[in-house]
Design a protein around this motif. Structure first.
Motif, PDB file in Angstrom:
ATOM      1  N   ARG A  49     112.963-107.414 -37.030  1.00 42.85           N
ATOM      2  CA  ARG A  49     112.882-107.119 -38.473  1.00 42.85           C
ATOM      3  C   ARG A  49     114.262-106.757 -38.974  1.00 42.85           C
ATOM      4  N   ASP A  50     114.400-106.688 -40.273  1.00 40.87           N
ATOM      5  CA  ASP A  50     115.698-106.311 -40.831  1.00 40.87           C
ATOM      6  C   ASP A  50     116.059-104.891 -40.373  1.00 40.87           C
ATOM      7  N   PRO A  51     117.322-104.648 -40.004  1.00 41.86           N
ATOM      8  CA  PRO A  51     117.739-103.301 -39.594  1.00 41.86           C
ATOM      9  C   PRO A  51     117.517-102.287 -40.712  1.00 41.86           C
ATOM     10  N   GLU A  52     117.206-101.052 -40.314  1.00 41.75           N
ATOM     11  CA  GLU A  52     116.923 -99.987 -41.281  1.00 41.75           C
ATOM     12  C   GLU A  52     117.945 -98.863 -41.151  1.00 41.75           C
ATOM     13  N   THR A  53     118.375 -98.348 -42.287  1.00 41.37           N
ATOM     14  CA  THR A  53     119.257 -97.184 -42.304  1.00 41.37           C
ATOM     15  C   THR A  53     118.385 -95.945 -42.358  1.00 41.37           C
ATOM     16  N   ARG A  54     118.697 -94.985 -41.496  1.00 36.06           N
ATOM     17  CA  ARG A  54     117.926 -93.743 -41.430  1.00 36.06           C
ATOM     18  C   ARG A  54     118.879 -92.554 -41.397  1.00 36.06           C
ATOM     19  N   ILE A  55     118.304 -91.362 -41.515  1.00 42.90           N
ATOM     20  CA  ILE A  55     119.082 -90.126 -41.509  1.00 42.90           C
ATOM     21  C   ILE A  55     118.543 -89.211 -40.402  1.00 42.90           C
ATOM     22  N   SER A  60     118.863 -98.416 -37.247  1.00 42.75           N
ATOM     23  CA  SER A  60     117.919 -98.729 -36.180  1.00 42.75           C
ATOM     24  C   SER A  60     117.518-100.195 -36.316  1.00 42.75           C
ATOM     25  N   TYR A  61     117.538-100.922 -35.202  1.00 44.05           N
ATOM     26  CA  TYR A  61     117.072-102.311 -35.216  1.00 44.05           C
ATOM     27  C   TYR A  61     116.372-102.619 -33.902  1.00 44.05           C
ATOM     28  N   THR A  62     115.529-103.641 -33.921  1.00 46.18           N
ATOM     29  CA  THR A  62     114.746-104.005 -32.747  1.00 46.18           C
ATOM     30  C   THR A  62     115.016-105.451 -32.371  1.00 46.18           C
ATOM     31  N   VAL A  63     115.253-105.669 -31.076  1.00 43.13           N
ATOM     32  CA  VAL A  63     115.505-107.001 -30.530  1.00 43.13           C
ATOM     33  C   VAL A  63     114.401-107.302 -29.521  1.00 43.13           C
ATOM     34  N   VAL A  64     113.835-108.503 -29.597  1.00 45.82           N
ATOM     35  CA  VAL A  64     112.828-108.928 -28.621  1.00 45.82           C
ATOM     36  C   VAL A  64     113.466-109.927 -27.664  1.00 45.82           C
ATOM     37  N   THR A  65     113.205-109.714 -26.379  1.00 49.64           N
ATOM     38  CA  THR A  65     113.679-110.641 -25.355  1.00 49.64           C
ATOM     39  C   THR A  65     112.470-111.230 -24.649  1.00 49.64           C
ATOM     40  N   THR A  94     107.000-113.105 -21.007  1.00 53.00           N
ATOM     41  CA  THR A  94     106.591-111.771 -21.418  1.00 53.00           C
ATOM     42  C   THR A  94     107.597-111.208 -22.413  1.00 53.00           C
ATOM     43  N   PRO A  95     107.166-110.901 -23.649  1.00 50.70           N
ATOM     44  CA  PRO A  95     108.120-110.313 -24.609  1.00 50.70           C
ATOM     45  C   PRO A  95     108.336-108.824 -24.337  1.00 50.70           C
ATOM     46  N   THR A  96     109.579-108.388 -24.499  1.00 51.32           N
ATOM     47  CA  THR A  96     109.917-106.980 -24.382  1.00 51.32           C
ATOM     48  C   THR A  96     110.693-106.598 -25.639  1.00 51.32           C
ATOM     49  N   PHE A  97     110.281-105.502 -26.274  1.00 54.34           N
ATOM     50  CA  PHE A  97     110.912-105.045 -27.508  1.00 54.34           C
ATOM     51  C   PHE A  97     111.872-103.900 -27.183  1.00 54.34           C
ATOM     52  N   HIS A  98     113.092-104.002 -27.703  1.00 60.99           N
ATOM     53  CA  HIS A  98     114.133-103.005 -27.448  1.00 60.99           C
ATOM     54  C   HIS A  98     114.601-102.425 -28.781  1.00 60.99           C
ATOM     55  N   ARG A  99     114.436-101.121 -28.961  1.00 57.28           N
ATOM     56  CA  ARG A  99     114.921-100.466 -30.170  1.00 57.28           C
ATOM     57  C   ARG A  99     116.323 -99.952 -29.902  1.00 57.28           C
ATOM     58  N   VAL A 100     117.270-100.330 -30.749  1.00 61.92           N
ATOM     59  CA  VAL A 100     118.673 -99.971 -30.578  1.00 61.92           C
ATOM     60  C   VAL A 100     119.092 -99.110 -31.767  1.00 61.92           C
ATOM     61  N   LEU A 101     119.858 -98.055 -31.484  1.00 56.31           N
ATOM     62  CA  LEU A 101     120.335 -97.148 -32.531  1.00 56.31           C
ATOM     63  C   LEU A 101     121.849 -97.225 -32.614  1.00 56.31           C
ATOM     64  N   SER A 102     122.378 -97.335 -33.828  1.00 57.71           N
ATOM     65  CA  SER A 102     123.825 -97.376 -34.040  1.00 57.71           C
ATOM     66  C   SER A 102     124.259 -96.140 -34.814  1.00 57.71           C
ATOM     67  N   LEU A 112     125.653-104.262 -39.744  1.00 56.75           N
ATOM     68  CA  LEU A 112     124.353-104.382 -39.083  1.00 56.75           C
ATOM     69  C   LEU A 112     123.206-104.542 -40.080  1.00 56.75           C
ATOM     70  N   THR A 113     123.293-103.840 -41.199  1.00 53.16           N
ATOM     71  CA  THR A 113     122.205-103.917 -42.190  1.00 53.16           C
ATOM     72  C   THR A 113     122.127-105.287 -42.849  1.00 53.16           C
ATOM     73  N   LYS A 114     123.164-106.117 -42.702  1.00 56.59           N
ATOM     74  CA  LYS A 114     123.163-107.453 -43.298  1.00 56.59           C
ATOM     75  C   LYS A 114     122.689-108.538 -42.334  1.00 56.59           C
ATOM     76  N   VAL A 115     122.424-108.181 -41.073  1.00 56.13           N
ATOM     77  CA  VAL A 115     121.929-109.162 -40.101  1.00 56.13           C
ATOM     78  C   VAL A 115     120.436-109.355 -40.353  1.00 56.13           C
ATOM     79  N   PRO A 116     120.012-110.574 -40.714  1.00 53.41           N
ATOM     80  CA  PRO A 116     118.614-110.769 -41.102  1.00 53.41           C
ATOM     81  C   PRO A 116     117.648-110.896 -39.927  1.00 53.41           C
TER      82      PRO A 116
END
Length: 149
Positions: free
Chosen positions: A38-44, A53-58, A72-80, A89-93
């Motif tokens: 999904r589109d990356p999200e800015t959080r506080i 925060s963004y999620t990548v599936v492998t 088998t899909p694996t979801f990885h949540r990454v924090l910057s 990062l927020t512009k990566v669709p």
């Protein structure tokens, strides 16, 4: 002749040492190649610090004694927490194929936390270091035609 070779080898051989040179530290780095879910999200944070925060599936192709590989899909949540990169990062669709390098950080459970709570669980965090877009998402034909109008 052999004495020359032996002396050359002796000079170039390095003694084994278990001591770590100063300034070096252990690292746990993860490399992912997958799709942005999904589109990356800015959080506080609680301390009023902005992060993305963004999620990548492998997809791990595993064939366990079968002729057809199982995907088998694996979801990885990454924090910057890198302000200079967060705007990019927020512009990566969503749907982009990305190459990600992240530092793996494991937080052990809090022994005083209530059983079943988030703090009572082992937490695996991926701290963003690098992201490269390998391929942008494809646009639907209907989406492309509506943008042309």
């Amino acid at each position: 002749m052999f004495s020359l070779a032996r002396s050359t080898f002796a000079k170039s051989a390095r003694a084994f040492s278990t001591a770590r040179p100063s300034g070096l530290r252990d690292i746990a780095r993860v490399t992912l190649i997958g799709n942005m879910v999904r589109d990356p999200e800015t959080r506080i944070t609680k301390n009023e610090k902005e992060y993305v925060s963004y999620t990548v599936v492998t997809q791990a192709n595993r064939s366990r004694g079968t002729e057809e590989p199982q995907s088998t899909p694996t979801f990885h949540r990454v924090l910057s927490f890198i302000p200079a990169q967060n705007q990019y990062l927020t512009k990566v669709p969503k749907g982009s194929l990305v190459y990600v390098e992240a530092e793996l950080d494991v937080k052990e459970p809090d022994p005083e936390a209530e059983s079943g709570s988030f703090a009572a669980q082992r937490q695996i965090l991926l701290r963003h270091e690098t992201l490269r877009v390998l391929r942008s998402p494809r646009k639907d034909k209907s989406e492309a035609s509506s943008n042309d109008a």
